[in-house]
Scaffold this motif. Structure first.
Motif, PDB file in Angstrom:
ATOM      1  N   TYR A 211      66.541  17.539 -73.078  1.00  0.00           N
ATOM      2  CA  TYR A 211      67.876  17.985 -72.690  1.00  0.00           C
ATOM      3  C   TYR A 211      68.992  17.145 -73.298  1.00  0.00           C
ATOM      4  CZ  TYR A 211      65.038  20.234 -69.068  1.00  0.00           C
ATOM      5  OH  TYR A 211      64.092  20.974 -68.399  1.00  0.00           O
ATOM      6  N   PHE A 212      68.686  15.887 -73.621  1.00  0.00           N
ATOM      7  CA  PHE A 212      69.693  14.954 -74.121  1.00  0.00           C
ATOM      8  C   PHE A 212      69.170  14.242 -75.361  1.00  0.00           C
ATOM      9  CE2 PHE A 212      69.626  14.907 -69.425  1.00  0.00           C
ATOM     10  CZ  PHE A 212      70.872  15.455 -69.161  1.00  0.00           C
ATOM     11  N   GLY A 213      70.110  13.822 -76.212  1.00  0.00           N
ATOM     12  CA  GLY A 213      69.729  12.989 -77.340  1.00  0.00           C
ATOM     13  C   GLY A 213      69.385  13.751 -78.601  1.00  0.00           C
ATOM     14  N   PRO A 214      69.026  13.012 -79.662  1.00  0.00           N
ATOM     15  CA  PRO A 214      68.863  13.610 -80.998  1.00  0.00           C
ATOM     16  C   PRO A 214      67.733  14.621 -81.107  1.00  0.00           C
ATOM     17  CG  PRO A 214      68.114  11.324 -80.977  1.00  0.00           C
ATOM     18  CD  PRO A 214      68.828  11.550 -79.682  1.00  0.00           C
ATOM     19  N   LYS A 215      66.738  14.576 -80.233  1.00  0.00           N
ATOM     20  CA  LYS A 215      65.621  15.518 -80.316  1.00  0.00           C
ATOM     21  C   LYS A 215      65.874  16.809 -79.552  1.00  0.00           C
ATOM     22  CE  LYS A 215      61.863  12.290 -81.253  1.00  0.00           C
ATOM     23  NZ  LYS A 215      61.599  12.896 -82.578  1.00  0.00           N
ATOM     24  N   SER A 216      66.921  16.834 -78.738  1.00  0.00           N
ATOM     25  CA  SER A 216      67.147  17.981 -77.853  1.00  0.00           C
ATOM     26  C   SER A 216      67.859  19.138 -78.533  1.00  0.00           C
ATOM     27  CB  SER A 216      67.967  17.537 -76.645  1.00  0.00           C
ATOM     28  OG  SER A 216      69.297  17.214 -77.043  1.00  0.00           O
ATOM     29  N   GLY A 217      68.693  18.826 -79.540  1.00  0.00           N
ATOM     30  CA  GLY A 217      69.503  19.864 -80.167  1.00  0.00           C
ATOM     31  C   GLY A 217      70.636  20.343 -79.279  1.00  0.00           C
ATOM     32  N   SER A 218      70.859  19.665 -78.160  1.00  0.00           N
ATOM     33  CA  SER A 218      71.880  20.099 -77.199  1.00  0.00           C
ATOM     34  C   SER A 218      73.270  19.585 -77.525  1.00  0.00           C
ATOM     35  CB  SER A 218      71.499  19.619 -75.791  1.00  0.00           C
ATOM     36  OG  SER A 218      71.561  18.192 -75.716  1.00  0.00           O
ATOM     37  N   GLY A 219      73.342  18.530 -78.337  1.00  0.00           N
ATOM     38  CA  GLY A 219      74.623  17.889 -78.593  1.00  0.00           C
ATOM     39  C   GLY A 219      75.028  16.913 -77.507  1.00  0.00           C
ATOM     40  N   LEU A 220      74.207  16.798 -76.458  1.00  0.00           N
ATOM     41  CA  LEU A 220      74.479  15.862 -75.376  1.00  0.00           C
ATOM     42  C   LEU A 220      73.901  14.486 -75.716  1.00  0.00           C
ATOM     43  CD1 LEU A 220      73.719  18.145 -72.302  1.00  0.00           C
ATOM     44  CD2 LEU A 220      75.963  17.520 -73.225  1.00  0.00           C
ATOM     45  N   ILE A 221      74.626  13.450 -75.357  1.00  0.00           N
ATOM     46  CA  ILE A 221      74.266  12.087 -75.722  1.00  0.00           C
ATOM     47  C   ILE A 221      73.234  11.525 -74.744  1.00  0.00           C
ATOM     48  CG2 ILE A 221      75.192   9.734 -75.962  1.00  0.00           C
ATOM     49  CD1 ILE A 221      77.891  11.111 -76.686  1.00  0.00           C
ATOM     50  N   PHE A 222      72.313  10.723 -75.272  1.00  0.00           N
ATOM     51  CA  PHE A 222      71.316  10.048 -74.452  1.00  0.00           C
ATOM     52  C   PHE A 222      71.343   8.563 -74.798  1.00  0.00           C
ATOM     53  CE2 PHE A 222      66.548  10.064 -73.098  1.00  0.00           C
ATOM     54  CZ  PHE A 222      66.890   9.613 -71.832  1.00  0.00           C
ATOM     55  N   CYS A 223      71.684   7.728 -73.809  1.00  0.00           N
ATOM     56  CA  CYS A 223      71.773   6.280 -73.996  1.00  0.00           C
ATOM     57  C   CYS A 223      70.849   5.569 -73.022  1.00  0.00           C
ATOM     58  CB  CYS A 223      73.193   5.781 -73.731  1.00  0.00           C
ATOM     59  SG  CYS A 223      74.458   6.486 -74.772  1.00  0.00           S
ATOM     60  N   VAL A 224      70.425   4.386 -73.409  1.00  0.00           N
ATOM     61  CA  VAL A 224      69.718   3.516 -72.488  1.00  0.00           C
ATOM     62  C   VAL A 224      70.378   2.147 -72.548  1.00  0.00           C
ATOM     63  CG1 VAL A 224      67.956   2.842 -74.192  1.00  0.00           C
ATOM     64  CG2 VAL A 224      67.469   2.634 -71.731  1.00  0.00           C
ATOM     65  N   ASP A 225      70.589   1.550 -71.378  1.00  0.00           N
ATOM     66  CA  ASP A 225      71.164   0.208 -71.323  1.00  0.00           C
ATOM     67  C   ASP A 225      70.311  -0.650 -70.417  1.00  0.00           C
ATOM     68  OD1 ASP A 225      72.549  -0.234 -68.524  1.00  0.00           O
ATOM     69  OD2 ASP A 225      73.105   1.801 -69.090  1.00  0.00           O
ATOM     70  N   GLY A 226      70.666  -1.908 -70.285  1.00  0.00           N
ATOM     71  CA  GLY A 226      69.912  -2.809 -69.432  1.00  0.00           C
ATOM     72  C   GLY A 226      68.845  -3.544 -70.202  1.00  0.00           C
ATOM     73  N   GLU A 227      67.608  -3.473 -69.717  1.00  0.00           N
ATOM     74  CA  GLU A 227      66.483  -4.149 -70.371  1.00  0.00           C
ATOM     75  C   GLU A 227      65.931  -3.256 -71.478  1.00  0.00           C
ATOM     76  OE1 GLU A 227      63.906  -6.535 -67.516  1.00  0.00           O
ATOM     77  OE2 GLU A 227      64.877  -5.106 -66.149  1.00  0.00           O
TER      78      GLU A 227
END
Length: 361
Positions: A211-227
Motif C-alpha cells: 500500500y505504501f512505498g516504492p513497491k506499491s505503485g500507490s505514490g504514497l510514502i513509506f518511511c521507517v524511523d527509530g532503530e
C-alpha cells in the motif's frame, strides 16, 4: 479550494515572484523576519510546488499538537515554513475538524508539502483498532484474529494483512501522503509481540509495502524511523526513506560515522549513493528551550550562530554523496520562537542555499 488567511507584515516583493530561483531567494530574505503565514500569489505557489518536486535534500520534521488555530495561528500546519517538504504527525492526526481538514488541504495542494501519519507497531491493531474492541488485549486480539501462541507464526498472517489494510484505508480516508513507522523494539518501553519479533516485522512490512512505498505503485510514502538498523533483512527495499534519530550527536564526524553504520547494516543491495538519498538525519527538539535555541552546541560554533539543527542540515556526508535530508523531532515547538520557526528556516537555507545566500563555514 478554501484558503486559510492570516495577518502578516512582509515585503511586497514576495508577491511578484516569477521563477523558482526567485522563490528560493525570497525564502532566504524572509527567514529571519517576523512572520506567520500569508496567502501569496498563485505563481509563487506554482514555483514552490515545482521546487518540492525537484531532486534535492528535503526538510523533514515530526509535528505535534496540531490545532485549529485562533488569534495565534502558529499551531496550524499552514504556519510551518513553506519550504518544508515533509511532515510526520506525531499526534492529533485523527477526528479532524473542518478547519483542520482545510489546513491539511492547503499545505498539501497549495504548498506541495507531504503530510504523513506516524505510528508505533508494538502489537496487532496499534493505532487503528476500533475503540469498542480496544478495551483489553484479549478483545483486541480476537478482533484482529491474532493468536498469541500459534504453532506456526504464519497462522497470524491474515491478522497482519487485515491490520495493514486497515492502516491503508485510514491513510486514504484522511488524505495523508503516507505512513511513518516509529520502529523502536528495544527502546520504546512497551513489550510488543509484534515489533520485537523479526519474523512478524518482516511479514508486517511486506504487507505495508503493498500500500505504501516504492513497491506499491500507490505514490504514497513509506518511511521507517527509530532503530532503523534493526529492520529485518529483505525489508530495506520497501522504504522511501530511512529516518535516523541521531539525537544529540553534535559533530560532523559523529554523524558521518552514524551514516556509515546504517549503510553497513541496511544498505544491502544499494550503492552508497542510493542509500544516502534515502537517509534523513534528525535532531531531538522535544525540550522547548533547546528547540527555541535551534538545538544544542554544534562543534566549535557559538549556539546563537550555528546550533545543532543547522549543523545537521549543513552536514556533508563526503564522497560526493547527497543525503536524503535533515529534520527534527517535535520541531513544532519552535512555533513559539521569535520569529516563528527561525532556526528551521535557517537550517533549510543551509542545506539548500538560495542564490546569494552565505552559508556558515
Amino acid at each position: 479550494m478554501k484558503l486559510i488567511f492570516y495577518n502578516i507584515i512582509v515585503a511586497t516583493a514576495i508577491l511578484s515572484m516569477v521563477s523558482c530561483t526567485d522563490w528560493e531567494t525570497a525564502e532566504a530574505e524572509i527567514f529571519d523576519k517576523s512572520m506567520t503565514e500569508v496567502v501569496k500569489s498563485e505563481e509563487y505557489y506554482e514555483n514552490l510546488r515545482a521546487y518540492k518536486k525537484s531532486d534535492h535534500s528535503i526538510a523533514f520534521g515530526w509535528y505535534s499538537e496540531w490545532e485549529e488555530g485562533s488569534a495565534d495561528t502558529g499551531n496550524t500546519l499552514s504556519a510551518v515554513p513553506d519550504s518544508m517538504d515533509m511532515i510526520s504527525l506525531w499526534n492529533n492526526s485523527r477526528n479532524l475538524s473542518p478547519k483542520k481538514k482545510a489546513d491539511l488541504e492547503f499545505v498539501q495542494k497549495v504548498k506541495g508539502t507531504k503530510v504523513l501519519q506516524c505510528t508505533f507497531v508494538q502489537y496487532i491493531g496499534k493505532g487503528v483498532t476500533p475503540a469498542e474492541y480496544d478495551t483489553d488485549e484479549a478483545t483486541r486480539n480476537a478482533y484482529w484474529g491474532w493468536n498469541p501462541n500459534p504453532a506456526d507464526k504464519k497462522e497470524n498472517l491474515p491478522a497482519i494483512e487485515k491490520y495493514a489494510k486497515a492502516f491503508a484505508d485510514t491513510i486514504k480516508a484522511y488524505g495523508y501522503d503516507g505512513l511513518d513507522i516509529d520502529f523502536e523494539p528495544n527502546v520504546d518501553g512497551v513489550s510488543g509481540p509484534l515489533d520485537e519479533d523479526p519474523v512478524y516485522v518482516a511479514m508486517l512490512f511486506k504487507e505495508f509495502s503493498k500500500y505504501f512505498g516504492p513497491k506499491s505503485g500507490s505514490g504514497l510514502i513509506f518511511c521507517v524511523d527509530g532503530e532503523i538498523e534493526r529492520i529485518p533483512e529483505g525489508t530495506e527495499t520497501y522504504f522511501d526513506y530511512f529516518i535516523q534519530q541521531a539525537y544529540m550527536n553534535h559533530s560532523s564526524n559523529g554523524l558521518r560515522s552514524r551514516f556509515e553504520t546504517s549503510y553497513r547494516s541496511i544498505g544491502r543491495g544499494m550503492s552508497k549513493a542510493e542509500f544516502a538519498k534515502k537517509y534523513i538525519i534528525t535532531e531531538n527538539l522535544e525540550s522547548a528551550i533547546d528547540c527555541l535555541n535551534g538545538g544544542y552546541k554544534w562543534e566549535n560554533f557559538p549556539l546563537d550562530v550555528k546550533p545543532s539543527l543547522v549543523g545537521y542540515a549543513d552536514l556533508d556526508l563526503g564522497e560526493g554523496l547527497r543525503k536524503g535530508g535533515f529534520g527534527a523531532y517535535r520541531f513544532s515547538n519552535e512555533r513559539a520562537n521569535n520569529p516563528k520557526f527561525k532556526w528551521m528556516r535557517k537550517a533549510i537555507q543551509e542545506q539548500n542555499p538560495s542564490p546569494g545566500y552565505q552559508t556558515i563555514d
